[in-house]
Each structure stands twice: as C-alpha cells, then as structure tokens.
Write an enzyme that holds these catalytic residues in place. Sequence first.
Site, PDB file in Angstrom:
ATOM      1  N   TRP A 151       0.747  -1.264  -0.116  1.00 24.39           N
ATOM      2  CA  TRP A 151       0.027  -0.020  -0.054  1.00 24.39           C
ATOM      3  C   TRP A 151       0.753   1.333   0.200  1.00 24.39           C
ATOM      4  O   TRP A 151       2.272   1.099   0.412  1.00 24.39           O
ATOM      5  CB  TRP A 151      -1.001   0.167   1.200  1.00 24.39           C
ATOM      6  CG  TRP A 151      -2.204   0.682   1.147  1.00 24.39           C
ATOM      7  CD1 TRP A 151      -2.645   1.913   1.446  1.00 24.39           C
ATOM      8  CD2 TRP A 151      -3.145   0.230   0.105  1.00 24.39           C
ATOM      9  NE1 TRP A 151      -3.933   2.336   1.117  1.00 24.39           N
ATOM     10  CE2 TRP A 151      -4.265   1.362   0.084  1.00 24.39           C
ATOM     11  CE3 TRP A 151      -3.431  -0.616  -0.744  1.00 24.39           C
ATOM     12  CZ2 TRP A 151      -5.576   1.237  -0.628  1.00 24.39           C
ATOM     13  CZ3 TRP A 151      -4.626  -1.216  -1.388  1.00 24.39           C
ATOM     14  CH2 TRP A 151      -5.739   0.165  -1.423  1.00 24.39           C
ATOM     15  N   ASP A 207       0.084  11.149  -0.126  1.00 19.86           N
ATOM     16  CA  ASP A 207      -0.879  11.970  -0.017  1.00 19.86           C
ATOM     17  C   ASP A 207      -2.329  11.388   0.046  1.00 19.86           C
ATOM     18  O   ASP A 207      -2.406  10.284   0.016  1.00 19.86           O
ATOM     19  CB  ASP A 207      -0.959  12.949  -1.203  1.00 19.86           C
ATOM     20  CG  ASP A 207      -1.594  12.019  -2.556  1.00 19.86           C
ATOM     21  OD1 ASP A 207      -1.151  10.848  -2.643  1.00 19.86           O
ATOM     22  OD2 ASP A 207      -1.969  12.626  -3.629  1.00 19.86           O
ATOM     23  N   GLU A 210      -3.399   8.635  -1.971  1.00 21.94           N
ATOM     24  CA  GLU A 210      -2.660   7.399  -1.753  1.00 21.94           C
ATOM     25  C   GLU A 210      -1.675   7.055  -2.909  1.00 21.94           C
ATOM     26  O   GLU A 210      -1.402   5.923  -3.233  1.00 21.94           O
ATOM     27  CB  GLU A 210      -3.543   6.227  -1.538  1.00 21.94           C
ATOM     28  CG  GLU A 210      -4.666   6.502  -0.451  1.00 21.94           C
ATOM     29  CD  GLU A 210      -5.127   5.412   0.042  1.00 21.94           C
ATOM     30  OE1 GLU A 210      -6.166   4.670  -0.613  1.00 21.94           O
ATOM     31  OE2 GLU A 210      -4.954   5.071   1.281  1.00 21.94           O
ATOM     32  N   GLU A 211      -1.203   8.077  -3.654  1.00 22.16           N
ATOM     33  CA  GLU A 211      -0.548   7.910  -4.973  1.00 22.16           C
ATOM     34  C   GLU A 211       0.760   8.529  -5.059  1.00 22.16           C
ATOM     35  O   GLU A 211       1.681   7.974  -5.658  1.00 22.16           O
ATOM     36  CB  GLU A 211      -1.350   8.589  -6.162  1.00 22.16           C
ATOM     37  CG  GLU A 211      -2.698   7.711  -6.529  1.00 22.16           C
ATOM     38  CD  GLU A 211      -3.706   8.436  -7.409  1.00 22.16           C
ATOM     39  OE1 GLU A 211      -3.403   9.578  -7.819  1.00 22.16           O
ATOM     40  OE2 GLU A 211      -4.544   7.694  -7.629  1.00 22.16           O
ATOM     41  N   GLU A 437     -18.516   6.978  -4.782  1.00 20.43           N
ATOM     42  CA  GLU A 437     -17.429   7.662  -4.763  1.00 20.43           C
ATOM     43  C   GLU A 437     -17.330   8.720  -6.033  1.00 20.43           C
ATOM     44  O   GLU A 437     -16.996  10.064  -5.808  1.00 20.43           O
ATOM     45  CB  GLU A 437     -16.049   6.876  -4.811  1.00 20.43           C
ATOM     46  CG  GLU A 437     -14.736   7.582  -4.813  1.00 20.43           C
ATOM     47  CD  GLU A 437     -13.735   6.495  -4.835  1.00 20.43           C
ATOM     48  OE1 GLU A 437     -13.565   5.952  -5.955  1.00 20.43           O
ATOM     49  OE2 GLU A 437     -12.941   6.064  -3.945  1.00 20.43           O
TER      50      GLU A 437
END
Length: 588
Positions: A151, A207, A210-211, A437
């Site tokens: 992750w 961030d 999540e990238e 989303e």
Amino acid sequence: MFLARLLSLIPFLALPLPSGSLSLSLSQPRQSSLDTFVTSESAVALAGVLANIGPSGAKCEGAASGVVIASPSLTSPDYDYEWIRDASLVNKMLIDRYTQGRDSSLQGTIESWISSMAIIQQVPNPSGNVSTGGLGEPKFNPDMTAFTGAWGRPQRDGPALRATAMMTYASYKLSQGNTSYVQDVLWPSITLDLGYVAQNWNQTGFDLWEELDGSSFFTLLSQYRSLQQAAPLAALYEDAGTASAWQVQADNILCFLQSFWDASSSYTLANINLASTRSGLDANTLLASIHAFDPSAGCDAATFQPCSDQALANHKAVVDSFRSLYSLNSQYAPDAAVAIGRYEEDVYYNGNPWYLATLAAAEQLYSALHTWSSQSSITVTTTSQPFFAQFLSSIQPGTYSSSTSEYGTITSGVQGMADGFVGIVQQYVGPEGGLSEQFDKSSGTPTSAVDLTWSYASFLTMADARAGLVPASWGASSASIPPGACQPGPQPAMVQLTFVEDATTTYGQNLFLTGSISQLSDWSTTDAVALSSSAYPDWQATVAVPAGVSFQYKFIKVEDGQVTWESDPNREYTAPSSGSATIDDTWR
Ligand SMILES: *[C@@H]1O[C@H](CO)[C@@H](O)[C@H](O)[C@H]1NC(C)=O
Ligand SMILES: *[C@@H]1O[C@H](CO)[C@@H](O)[C@H](O)[C@H]1NC(C)=O
Ligand SMILES: *[C@@H]1O[C@H](CO)[C@@H](O)[C@H](O)[C@H]1NC(C)=O
C-alpha cells in the site's frame, strides 16, 4: 435572489439587501427545490454514514464496534476497510453535530469510535508499532487487525485528523466539567497522535489520494491545525517542555506551508517534493481549506481560510481546470459551477468527478460567505480579483462594506455558484439518494464504490456550512509564522544514480555531466558535475536525484574553459522510485 434564501436560513445574519435588480420571482422554484433536496439528502446522508459504522450498521456486517468502513463495496473496488483519514473526518462531522446540540443520539457512536481508535493505535502494522511509526498506517481491516498488503504508506494526515476530531470532543467534555473522560480516555490517544505529528511532519509520505510520496498541502495543513488546536489542552495535560515543543513545530509547519503558494500561477500547489509533472491543481487544496476553516480567523491567507485571497484564487484555478476535462461539464455556463474531480491527470476509474470534491467546492464558498457576513465586508486583492470578477467583471481591489451594491452582487453570485455545485450533485445523485465515490464524466452515472461514507459526510458538512452552522474555532487567529527562514521541511526521497561514460580524452581534457534538473546543474557548463577518470576510459560520477524524476542530460568535454558537447539528441532518463541505478553511456 440567493440572498433572500440565505436570509431565511440564517435570520441572525441580517444581511442588507443589495441594491441591484435581483429577480426574486424567477429564482424561487429552483431555490426551493434545492432547499428541499438538501433537507431530504441530509437525512439520507446521515443514515448512509451510520449504516457503515460497526457493530450495528446495516451495511457493515462484521465491523468491530466503532469501526467506520469506507464503503460496503467488497469488490471493484474493495473498500471494506477503515481508513484513519476517512473515519476521522466522518467523526469530526458527527462530533460537531453532537457537541452543537443538534443530535444527542450520536454520543454512543462517537465514543465507540474513540475506544476503537485507542485499540487500533496499538496494533503493530507494516508502518511500525505505536512508537516506531505505526500511527502513520493508512488503513486497517474492519475487525481492527492490521492490513498487511502492499500500500502507499505511511500517510501522515491520519493521526492529525484523528487528534483534531478527538480534541474537538475533549473541549466539549471539558465544557461539561467531565475532566476524567478527557484525562483517562481521550488524552492518552491524542498525545500519541500529536507526538507523531510533531516528530514526523518533516518527512514525506503518501498524499490523501494514496498515490504520491511527497509533501501534501492537505496533510501539512491538517498537521498544522492539530498542533495549533492542541495549545490550550497541552497546557493542561502536558509538561511545559512538550507543550512548547509542539508549538515550535506548529509554527515551523505554518512557515513551510507558505512555500506551496505558486505566485506566478496564482494557485496553491497540492503537492511538492515529488518528481511528478502534474500541474498541482487538485481538490486536495479545496479540502484543506474547508477542514482548516475557523470562523474566528477572518480571511487569513497563512492558514488558507476559505475566504482568503489565496484560497479564492486557488478555488477558481482548480474549478477552471475541470471545465473542459469532463464532457458532462460542457452543459454549464463559463463562470458557473461544474463537476469537480480529484485532479486533471487522474486515471483512477478513467478519471471522473467525485461527489466529495464537488461538495468541497461548494462548502468553501458557503464558509467564505459566512465570514464575509460576520465581518460585514469583502476585501478584494489583486490576487483574488479574478475570482471576484466571475461575479462582477468590473470589480477592483478594495474593501466593500455590506451596504455596497458590489457586496450584494458578489455574495449573490458566490451563493449561486455554491448552490450550482450542490445542484450538480442533485442532478447526478444515485438511486434513493445514494452517494458513490464518483459519477461518470460523460453520462453522470454513479461509479466506483457505492455508499462512500466520506461522500455522505461531505454532504452533511456542506449542508451545515450552507445553513450557517459553522464548526468551533480552533485557534487559527493566533497563528504565527516564525521570523526569519523556515526550519527545513520534508525533503524529497532521493535515489543514487551512477553515470558511467566511456570516453577517450586528450591530456588536459576533463569530462563533466550537465542536464535539465538542479542536481545536474540545470544545463550549466560552468557548474557541471565533474566525473572521475580513475577507471579510464570509463569516467564516472554518482549523483543523488529525486526518486522517479525524468530528466535530460549530456556529457561535455572541457579543456581550458573550452566546452565540447556530445552530439544530439539529448540523452533521457527516468530515475527509479527507490534504491540506486547505474547508467552506462558511450561518448558520441
Ligand atoms: C516497538 O518496536 C520497537 C523496535 O522493534 C521495540 O523496541 C518496542 O518495544 C516496540 N514497542 C511496542 C509497544 O511494541
Ligand atoms: C464523562 O463522560 C463519560 C463518557 O461520556 C461518561 O461515561 C461519564 O459518566 C461522564 N462522567 C461524568 C462525571 O459526567
Ligand atoms: C524532524 O524533526 C524532529 C523533531 O524536531 C527531529 O528529531 C528529526 O531529526 C527531524 N527529521 C528530519 C528527517 O529532519
């Protein structure tokens, strides 16, 4: 027109009517339909949030008590986890509703989450244990065990947002005279998170999307807020040394945050310290502003208040970046609200608008309207003039009191744009008010995870801002940037590149390397990187460059100041994301 509705919702604001010719009758049907939607959807949104909280939520079977799952979606995508960021923002919203006396039924839900977080903080996980970095772990399984898959970790906004939610609850409990709950239950968790923030803000991390591994504006502003908000509580529960060390780091973060403002482009870079070619325009900064809103801080730019000139200029830049990005947006007028996504280069689910980003664009404007109303004026600077010109093209820098026609025209226009964002959500809401989303950039069909808890929470915070129900102050007005240079903030992750060039040289000739990034002297021939000839005819040098950076370069031969370049084209290379690499070239 919009002012009339605002007056009816917030009677105590007592705004004067603008002197312009606003058409009340024409706008009434749309207004009342939006009001009706906000009321009905707020009920759906609150039920949607509670359905995703264990142990009794209707859509999160198996989630432990207090655990907030991100979405009931189990596949494509699997969001059956508790993200610390999402859960903390959701609970901050619940805490505001409860502590403002608007929903007494939420106490048990809030306190179950607080208890579950005390457990999760202690769970060793791939980021470390409670004292070695584990607090930066982004997500956990719904039974509170660690998620051990690959992750983007750590994510350093989680502890800050969790501390902010818990401190807001602590202030309320203290106001009720309940010191034991604060001391025995809340503070042990809060102090761990604040200690983590104070110790680790100066390192990069992933961030909120999540990238990217770098320095995120959202993360740093959230971290600043948490340490600044802590001051009154730290005075009660920490020794003087810890309290003052936190304040020093708070001031350092605020100082570092100022470096995200790109004055030449007039917007705030969402991320720095990364080797990406993104524009930096990102809903990250809209979210940062609404979650840093302090109704007592005026339009302060240093803390990026929603009505600050920088946050408004940034709002326009971010919104404009989505105008032509989604075909769905072609139906809206050039200065009107459009559907907002995360950032223009987004490819996740092909890159679509997000409900929570579109609602954040609305919430920032509603929060700005609240502050202008409390201070009975609007100040236009050269930085914010283009934002205000969307509503009054002739507007010039200056301060406009609430009795001026400019004030009336601008507040009506801003209210209209904010309502426009909410109207887009109304247009593309899912069946029975469901908020996923994303919604498809062409058809508007809801997509990606269904019933996203954060989408529902963002609807509720938007609705509160629209109704003038503002969160409590957190001390932003006493923000202070230390004089002089900032302390070093996070530095980009670097990788070692060893350049080896096979080159025959004459006596007195030396080989150098120059290229398109600062570590390669930005194409300078006088400050170029010298290579060693110890393994002649291989010349070599090792240079640290930002991980993942793409650049161009060439070797040069230099003798008595005379430079001989290699032949074209420029060489190109992309650094690995970690570790080191050797690049073998031959002179040409
Ligand atoms: C955390 O890990 C460190 C290093 O492995 C260890 O020394 C420490 O005892 C651990 N702490 C806890 C609370 O498990
Ligand atoms: C303090 O708050 C806790 C949690 O809500 C509650 O259980 C306790 O009874 C309260 N104590 C007092 C003295 O009010
Ligand atoms: C970050 O700040 C802490 C606290 O001042 C300090 O101990 C640590 O060395 C700093 N880390 C980096 C990478 O600069």
